[in-house]
Design an enzyme around this catalytic site. Structure first.
Site, short mmCIF file in Angstrom:
data_model
loop_
_atom_site.label_atom_id
_atom_site.label_comp_id
_atom_site.label_asym_id
_atom_site.label_seq_id
_atom_site.Cartn_x
_atom_site.Cartn_y
_atom_site.Cartn_z
N LYS A 232 2.26 -5.72 -42.11
CA LYS A 232 3.28 -6.60 -41.54
C LYS A 232 4.65 -5.90 -41.53
O LYS A 232 5.33 -5.85 -40.50
CB LYS A 232 3.37 -7.90 -42.35
CG LYS A 232 4.33 -8.89 -41.74
CD LYS A 232 4.46 -10.14 -42.57
CE LYS A 232 5.52 -9.92 -43.61
NZ LYS A 232 5.84 -11.11 -44.40
N ASP B 149 3.49 -13.40 -40.09
CA ASP B 149 4.10 -13.89 -41.33
C ASP B 149 3.61 -15.32 -41.55
O ASP B 149 2.71 -15.80 -40.84
CB ASP B 149 5.64 -13.82 -41.25
CG ASP B 149 6.20 -14.93 -40.39
OD1 ASP B 149 5.46 -15.50 -39.56
OD2 ASP B 149 7.39 -15.26 -40.55
#
Ligand code: SF4
Length: 227
Positions: free
Chosen positions: A126, A145
């Site tokens: 991420k 997220d």
């Protein structure tokens, strides 16, 4: 309960269209002025709000300039400088170690590939995706997220539970030109309307296509449980 579009690809396109209209200026909310500051801000933002990170980095980025400064900072000193951020001790360690690698192996430059970035301390897929997208203009995937995770499930775009499989599924259905923007749109909508605890379905631009819409849907598909 809304009625989703017939296919997940059509559903993803409808979600993007509507959210783009609702949030035309959607973009990253972390503040930074170069790639290293971006990397550090993203490491700090794990399990912490962007607002808090921005408050803390304002001073941090004035105190430390360049990867050597972080790599050479004593652990206790850097941790102290970060002490209003969640997990500040660990994050200080990650930042010192990542900067040491950047100095020793990359001539002081933040690397620009997924493999090299994810080899740095404290950097998962991420974080690497955010740095690639906003630091290097390279879009290799979709940043998943907590907002993207929750909204994608609520909207019936995926049944997967964890970020990496969710990312793989989203990459099949979200138009490639929107991979970067999709995240920011979900974050904006997740903050403004589709919050974790109390989504405002009555005032949501996606209500008629959302299978979790609270009006007469009994289940929050994000949690897989009744509202
Ligand atoms: S606010 Fe309600 S209707 Fe809108 S996306 Fe979230 S769960 Fe669906």
């Amino acid at each position: 309960m809304g009625t989703p579009r017939e296919t997940r690809t059509e559903q993803a396109e409808a979600v993007v269209d509507r959210l783009e209209e609702a949030y035309p200026d959607s973009t990253i909310s972390l503040r930074y002025s170069d790639r290293l500051e971006l990397l550090i801000a993203v490491i700090l933002s794990a399990q912490c709000t962007d607002e808090r990170v921005n408050q803390e980095t304002e001073q941090l980025f004035e105190t430390y300039d360049g990867p050597e400064a972080y790599a050479n900072a004593p652990q206790a000193e850097l941790a102290e400088a970060l002490n209003s951020i969640t997990y500040y001790n660990n994050k200080a360690k990650y930042i010192r170690s990542a900067c040491e690698t950047i100095v020793e192996e990359y001539d002081g430059e933040v690397p620009d590939t997924m493999d090299e970035l994810t080899d740095l301390s404290g950097v998962g897929r991420k974080t690497a995706n955010v740095v690639l997208q906003h630091g290097h203009d390279v879009v290799e995937g979709i940043v998943v997220d907590t907002h993207v995770q929750r909204l994608s499930r609520r909207l019936g775009l995926t049944d997967e539970e964890y970020p990496e499989p969710i990312e793989q599924e989203l990459m099949e259905i979200v138009p490639e030109g929107y991979w970067q923007q999709f995240t920011h749109l979900c974050i904006d909508h997740g903050r403004a309307t589709c919050t974790a605890r109390n989504p405002d379905c009555a005032d949501c631009v996606l209500a008629d296509i959302c299978p979790s819409e609270k009006g007469d849907s009994e289940v929050d598909l994000a949690a897989g449980e009744p509202w």
